[in-house]
Design an enzyme around this catalytic site. Structure first.
Site, PDB file in Angstrom:
ATOM      1  N   HIS A   1       0.673  -1.232   0.002  1.00 57.55           N
ATOM      2  CA  HIS A   1      -0.151  -0.038  -0.212  1.00 57.55           C
ATOM      3  C   HIS A   1       1.062   1.188  -0.044  1.00 57.55           C
ATOM      4  O   HIS A   1       1.966   1.080   0.273  1.00 57.55           O
ATOM      5  CB  HIS A   1      -0.833  -0.084   1.263  1.00 57.55           C
TER       6      HIS A   1
ATOM      7  N   CYS B   1      -2.146   0.041   9.965  1.00 51.39           N
ATOM      8  CA  CYS B   1      -3.240  -0.884   9.500  1.00 51.39           C
ATOM      9  C   CYS B   1      -3.875  -1.634  10.638  1.00 51.39           C
ATOM     10  O   CYS B   1      -4.819  -1.893  10.381  1.00 51.39           O
ATOM     11  CB  CYS B   1      -2.919  -1.530   8.390  1.00 51.39           C
TER      12      CYS B   1
END
Ligand code: CIR
Length: 248
Positions: A148, A235
């Site tokens: 990401h 996350c």
């Protein structure tokens, strides 16, 4: 988590992962944050990575459509948890849009969105339309390495980012007038900034020392089992700021 999506072949130690998760929650609570821990979802091995399932923009919560089909069932429990708080207007994302929250980086009034394998243009478009109502501009960033955008860059402050330059070109951030600090280790590029306190993975000791030398207060948390699952520090949580304040 044992069956989660990941690139490493190294076995995961679930008991250690549980201890590390508890340590993460405890560290955030010690910093004065109110933390709600959601129940484990046995059929969703990646559910611990809640950041990917929603993007919180002020009072608006956009429930994402995660890029990996195997992760789409995760959003229901996050939607319910956010709705229960009565703090958010809930917005949805529908096919063909897809977006992972780990690709969304807020720096001041800008949203940077990573064009990773998980996020597509329809997903960015959906987010951008909501973000503009919150006074935020949106721009995309190519993600050619790593999972990401936020695996390689996070915000230290409203005008400062920390970047793993091995994974991501820092120049677009510099060209916008943002100060760029280079992370010394890959795990050092994903930090959680809470005012002048920075939560950093213990897997990035040199980055932590570098930030401390700049006068920042560092809190280190052990997260190696989550890194083995391609997860970063941010996350593991979804953060919301008090009205009128900013939260990365
Ligand atoms: C996945 O591949 O989706 C998970 N194993 C890791 C997700 C990490 N998410 C994040 O860094 N925002």
């Amino acid at each position: 988590m044992q069956q989660c999506l990941r690139t490493s072949q190294q076995p995961l130690d679930l008991a250690r992962a549980r201890r590390q998760h508890a340590g993460y929650v405890a560290a955030l609570r010690e910093l004065g944050l109110e933390v709600e821990v959601l129940p484990a979802l046995d059929i969703c091995p990646d559910a611990v990575f809640v950041e990917d399932t929603a993007v919180l923009l002020g009072r608006r919560a956009l429930i994402t459509r995660p890029g990996a089909p195997a992760r789409r069932a995760e959003v229901a429990s996050v939607r319910e948890a956010l709705a229960r708080t009565n703090q958010f207007d809930i917005h949805e994302m529908t096919a063909p849009a897809r977006l992972d929250g780990g690709d969304v980086l807020r720096v001041g009034s800008r949203l940077f969105v990573g064009m990773s394998a998980r996020t597509n243009a329809d997903g960015v478009d959906r987010l951008a339309k909501l973000a503009v109502r919150e006074g935020l501009s949106t721009q995309t960033v190519a993600v050619d390495a790593g999972l990401h955008l936020k695996s390689a860059v996070t915000a230290i402050a409203e005008t400062t980012v920390i970047v793993d330059a091995q994974q991501l070109d820092p120049r677009p951030f510099q060209q916008l007038g943002l100060e760029v600090i280079e992370a010394q280790e890959p795990a050092g590029a994903n930090v959680l900034a809470l005012g002048s306190t920075i939560v950093v993975s213990a897997s990035a000791p040199q980055t932590a020392a570098h930030l401390e030398a700049r006068g920042l207060c560092l809190v280190r948390v052990e997260l190696d089992q989550f890194h083995l699952a391609d997860g970063a520090l941010t996350c593991l949580s979804l953060r919301t700021a008090a009205a009128g304040t900013w939260c990365c």
